[in-house]
Scaffold this motif. Sequence first.
Motif, PDB file in Angstrom:
ATOM      1  N   LYS A   1       0.831  -1.204   0.000  1.00  0.00           N
ATOM      2  CA  LYS A   1       0.000   0.000   0.000  1.00  0.00           C
ATOM      3  C   LYS A   1       0.868   1.258   0.000  1.00  0.00           C
ATOM      4  CE  LYS A   1      -3.331   2.568   2.838  1.00  0.00           C
ATOM      5  NZ  LYS A   1      -4.123   3.028   1.677  1.00  0.00           N
ATOM      6  N   PHE A   2       1.884   1.275   0.883  1.00  0.00           N
ATOM      7  CA  PHE A   2       2.769   2.438   0.928  1.00  0.00           C
ATOM      8  C   PHE A   2       3.522   2.606  -0.398  1.00  0.00           C
ATOM      9  CE2 PHE A   2       3.174   2.308   5.844  1.00  0.00           C
ATOM     10  CZ  PHE A   2       2.051   3.118   5.948  1.00  0.00           C
ATOM     11  N   MET A   3       3.947   1.499  -0.987  1.00  0.00           N
ATOM     12  CA  MET A   3       4.649   1.590  -2.275  1.00  0.00           C
ATOM     13  C   MET A   3       3.781   2.284  -3.319  1.00  0.00           C
ATOM     14  SD  MET A   3       6.596  -2.038  -2.799  1.00  0.00           S
ATOM     15  CE  MET A   3       7.834  -2.611  -1.646  1.00  0.00           C
ATOM     16  N   ARG A   4       2.519   1.870  -3.367  1.00  0.00           N
ATOM     17  CA  ARG A   4       1.609   2.458  -4.352  1.00  0.00           C
ATOM     18  C   ARG A   4       1.294   3.915  -4.023  1.00  0.00           C
ATOM     19  NH1 ARG A   4      -1.097  -2.472  -3.196  1.00  0.00           N
ATOM     20  NH2 ARG A   4      -2.622  -1.305  -1.952  1.00  0.00           N
ATOM     21  N   ASP A   5       0.938   4.175  -2.774  1.00  0.00           N
ATOM     22  CA  ASP A   5       0.446   5.500  -2.401  1.00  0.00           C
ATOM     23  C   ASP A   5       1.562   6.542  -2.312  1.00  0.00           C
ATOM     24  OD1 ASP A   5      -1.976   4.260  -2.281  1.00  0.00           O
ATOM     25  OD2 ASP A   5      -2.124   4.248  -0.082  1.00  0.00           O
ATOM     26  N   PHE A   6       2.749   6.130  -1.842  1.00  0.00           N
ATOM     27  CA  PHE A   6       3.852   7.072  -1.689  1.00  0.00           C
ATOM     28  C   PHE A   6       4.640   7.254  -2.991  1.00  0.00           C
ATOM     29  CE2 PHE A   6       4.484   6.138   3.156  1.00  0.00           C
ATOM     30  CZ  PHE A   6       3.207   6.647   3.394  1.00  0.00           C
ATOM     31  N   GLY A   7       4.492   6.294  -3.916  1.00  0.00           N
ATOM     32  CA  GLY A   7       5.306   6.341  -5.129  1.00  0.00           C
ATOM     33  C   GLY A   7       6.737   5.923  -4.875  1.00  0.00           C
ATOM     34  N   THR A   8       6.915   4.929  -3.989  1.00  0.00           N
ATOM     35  CA  THR A   8       8.255   4.426  -3.670  1.00  0.00           C
ATOM     36  C   THR A   8       8.996   4.037  -4.941  1.00  0.00           C
ATOM     37  OG1 THR A   8       7.462   3.578  -1.546  1.00  0.00           O
ATOM     38  CG2 THR A   8       9.526   2.660  -2.401  1.00  0.00           C
TER      39      THR A   8
ATOM     40  N   ALA B   1      15.767  -4.388   0.928  1.00  0.00           N
ATOM     41  CA  ALA B   1      15.197  -5.648   1.407  1.00  0.00           C
ATOM     42  C   ALA B   1      16.164  -6.779   1.141  1.00  0.00           C
ATOM     43  CB  ALA B   1      13.858  -5.931   0.701  1.00  0.00           C
ATOM     44  N   THR B   2      15.875  -7.943   1.729  1.00  0.00           N
ATOM     45  CA  THR B   2      16.585  -9.152   1.311  1.00  0.00           C
ATOM     46  C   THR B   2      16.090  -9.540  -0.075  1.00  0.00           C
ATOM     47  OG1 THR B   2      14.932 -10.624   2.280  1.00  0.00           O
ATOM     48  CG2 THR B   2      16.786  -9.977   3.697  1.00  0.00           C
ATOM     49  N   PRO B   3      16.913 -10.213  -0.876  1.00  0.00           N
ATOM     50  CA  PRO B   3      16.440 -10.655  -2.194  1.00  0.00           C
ATOM     51  C   PRO B   3      15.176 -11.509  -2.111  1.00  0.00           C
ATOM     52  CG  PRO B   3      18.813 -10.877  -2.050  1.00  0.00           C
ATOM     53  CD  PRO B   3      18.341 -10.501  -0.677  1.00  0.00           C
ATOM     54  N   SER B   4      15.115 -12.416  -1.141  1.00  0.00           N
ATOM     55  CA  SER B   4      13.959 -13.308  -1.053  1.00  0.00           C
ATOM     56  C   SER B   4      12.690 -12.538  -0.711  1.00  0.00           C
ATOM     57  CB  SER B   4      14.206 -14.421  -0.022  1.00  0.00           C
ATOM     58  OG  SER B   4      14.554 -13.889   1.239  1.00  0.00           O
ATOM     59  N   TYR B   5      12.789 -11.515   0.160  1.00  0.00           N
ATOM     60  CA  TYR B   5      11.589 -10.755   0.505  1.00  0.00           C
ATOM     61  C   TYR B   5      11.194  -9.817  -0.633  1.00  0.00           C
ATOM     62  CZ  TYR B   5       8.102  -8.302   3.280  1.00  0.00           C
ATOM     63  OH  TYR B   5       6.921  -7.782   3.749  1.00  0.00           O
ATOM     64  N   CYS B   6      12.160  -9.282  -1.345  1.00  0.00           N
ATOM     65  CA  CYS B   6      11.853  -8.443  -2.504  1.00  0.00           C
ATOM     66  C   CYS B   6      11.088  -9.251  -3.546  1.00  0.00           C
ATOM     67  CB  CYS B   6      13.146  -7.887  -3.102  1.00  0.00           C
ATOM     68  SG  CYS B   6      12.892  -6.657  -4.404  1.00  0.00           S
TER      69      CYS B   6
ATOM     70  N   TYR C   1       2.730   0.719  -9.303  1.00  0.00           N
ATOM     71  CA  TYR C   1       4.006   0.723  -8.588  1.00  0.00           C
ATOM     72  C   TYR C   1       5.050   1.489  -9.401  1.00  0.00           C
ATOM     73  CZ  TYR C   1       1.804  -2.919  -5.793  1.00  0.00           C
ATOM     74  OH  TYR C   1       0.945  -3.613  -4.973  1.00  0.00           O
ATOM     75  N   ARG C   2       5.931   2.190  -8.691  1.00  0.00           N
ATOM     76  CA  ARG C   2       6.947   3.028  -9.330  1.00  0.00           C
ATOM     77  C   ARG C   2       8.367   2.562  -9.018  1.00  0.00           C
ATOM     78  NH1 ARG C   2       3.018   4.013 -11.551  1.00  0.00           N
ATOM     79  NH2 ARG C   2       1.850   5.987 -11.735  1.00  0.00           N
ATOM     80  N   LEU C   3       8.510   1.345  -8.538  1.00  0.00           N
ATOM     81  CA  LEU C   3       9.828   0.851  -8.147  1.00  0.00           C
ATOM     82  C   LEU C   3      10.787   0.794  -9.334  1.00  0.00           C
ATOM     83  CD1 LEU C   3       9.401  -2.138  -5.657  1.00  0.00           C
ATOM     84  CD2 LEU C   3      10.277   0.143  -5.191  1.00  0.00           C
ATOM     85  N   LYS C   4      11.984   1.342  -9.129  1.00  0.00           N
ATOM     86  CA  LYS C   4      13.013   1.338 -10.164  1.00  0.00           C
ATOM     87  C   LYS C   4      14.344   0.768  -9.692  1.00  0.00           C
ATOM     88  CE  LYS C   4      10.523   3.234 -13.383  1.00  0.00           C
ATOM     89  NZ  LYS C   4      10.103   2.400 -14.558  1.00  0.00           N
ATOM     90  N   LEU C   5      14.591   0.785  -8.367  1.00  0.00           N
ATOM     91  CA  LEU C   5      15.895   0.378  -7.856  1.00  0.00           C
ATOM     92  C   LEU C   5      15.747  -0.463  -6.606  1.00  0.00           C
ATOM     93  CD1 LEU C   5      19.034   0.620  -7.816  1.00  0.00           C
ATOM     94  CD2 LEU C   5      18.741   2.732  -6.478  1.00  0.00           C
ATOM     95  N   GLY C   6      16.500  -1.557  -6.561  1.00  0.00           N
ATOM     96  CA  GLY C   6      16.554  -2.396  -5.375  1.00  0.00           C
ATOM     97  C   GLY C   6      17.949  -2.382  -4.772  1.00  0.00           C
TER      98      GLY C   6
ATOM     99  N   SER D   1      10.106 -10.030 -12.284  1.00  0.00           N
ATOM    100  CA  SER D   1       8.861 -10.068 -11.518  1.00  0.00           C
ATOM    101  C   SER D   1       8.308  -8.666 -11.283  1.00  0.00           C
ATOM    102  CB  SER D   1       9.076 -10.776 -10.180  1.00  0.00           C
ATOM    103  OG  SER D   1       9.407 -12.144 -10.376  1.00  0.00           O
ATOM    104  N   TRP D   2       9.181  -7.712 -10.985  1.00  0.00           N
ATOM    105  CA  TRP D   2       8.712  -6.334 -10.792  1.00  0.00           C
ATOM    106  C   TRP D   2       8.461  -5.645 -12.125  1.00  0.00           C
ATOM    107  CZ3 TRP D   2       6.382  -4.482  -6.865  1.00  0.00           C
ATOM    108  CH2 TRP D   2       6.698  -4.878  -5.575  1.00  0.00           C
ATOM    109  N   GLY D   3       9.323  -5.946 -13.119  1.00  0.00           N
ATOM    110  CA  GLY D   3       9.147  -5.326 -14.431  1.00  0.00           C
ATOM    111  C   GLY D   3       9.376  -3.823 -14.369  1.00  0.00           C
ATOM    112  N   GLY D   4       9.006  -3.135 -15.439  1.00  0.00           N
ATOM    113  CA  GLY D   4       9.096  -1.682 -15.464  1.00  0.00           C
ATOM    114  C   GLY D   4      10.499  -1.128 -15.375  1.00  0.00           C
TER     115      GLY D   4
END
Length: 364
Positions: A97-104, A109-114, A133-138, A156-159
Amino acid sequence: YPFGMFSVPRKELVRIHASSGTTGNPTVVGYTREDLENWAEQVARLVVAAGASDESLVQICFGYGMFTGALGLHYGLERIGATVVPTSSGNTEKQLKFMRDFGTDTIVATPSYCLYLAESARERAEEFPLGQYRLKLGLLGSEGCTPEMRDQIEQSWGGGFFATDNYGMSELNGPGMSGECRERCGLHINEDHFLCEIIDSKTGEILPPGETGELVVTNLTKRGIPMLRYRTKDITRIDYEPCACGRTTVRMTKPRGRSDDMLIIRGVNVFPSQVEHVLLELGMDPNYLILVDRKNNLDTMEVQVEMNAALFSDTVRDLESTEKRIEGALQSTLNVHARVRLMEPGSLPRSEGKAKRVIDNRKL
């Protein structure tokens, strides 16, 4: 334990961290104010090399507390002016929810949790499309991540999601000893803070440049609990060739495993990362568990592999054929037989921290 290794009076320490203590008393580490300043600077360099900036909005999914990972990344990211969202670990629904709403745009994270978060986002895609989702960097760390698993996370995340790895341990501050740049051809070492050597794990002999062996580290600037020639038990090598990114520090390759995580099965050295490599090469998800036992004085090894859509079949013959195919691939890579058992989707435990990959019942 607890303070016997500190080299300054306790009143000079401004923070204490500790390991989980799963094998006994925790390893306790202390930080002076100078130590914390140096630590933040070390992490700041690495996250900038990975692509973070003062415009990044970073969600930290490491558990806050005695574990060094969360606060280590937190202060390094704040040092470069990034906006930090300290969600800590767990509560996947709220994380998404925070990822979507905040524009994270950046995740720690750990690779497995990501990967688990990506799986969870896809399961909810009908209600919350992945385009939200706006994720670009892990900025991933705290457990090993093979190149194949990294590829799977990115897909899996794509984009255009781009995952990098960083390295450290509590005894040496925490995260910040080394990390990947955008070239991802090794992890740049903060050489002005850490002197690294490669040794033969059995003899202690220092190996020539370019050789693979156990990483030994001396922390040059830490005052609270200095470490001289600390044996990390991580198997790697140091690359002295110039990096295409322009940075001049030497790089270490991703650790291929740990000498103490290494399994010896009937005289053969086996690393869990080798099993993961085989599974991902065959197009399978990296959800697996290695069970080691001893029967009639003979070591046995079973690899439980969670089925995905590509593996699923409603016929016993097809499932047995798939198990045999995986067994053959493992035999070819490991040079030891491992029984493979396919498991139902979602049946193996997921972790919000380090994934537990091995259960060795020989030690019981």
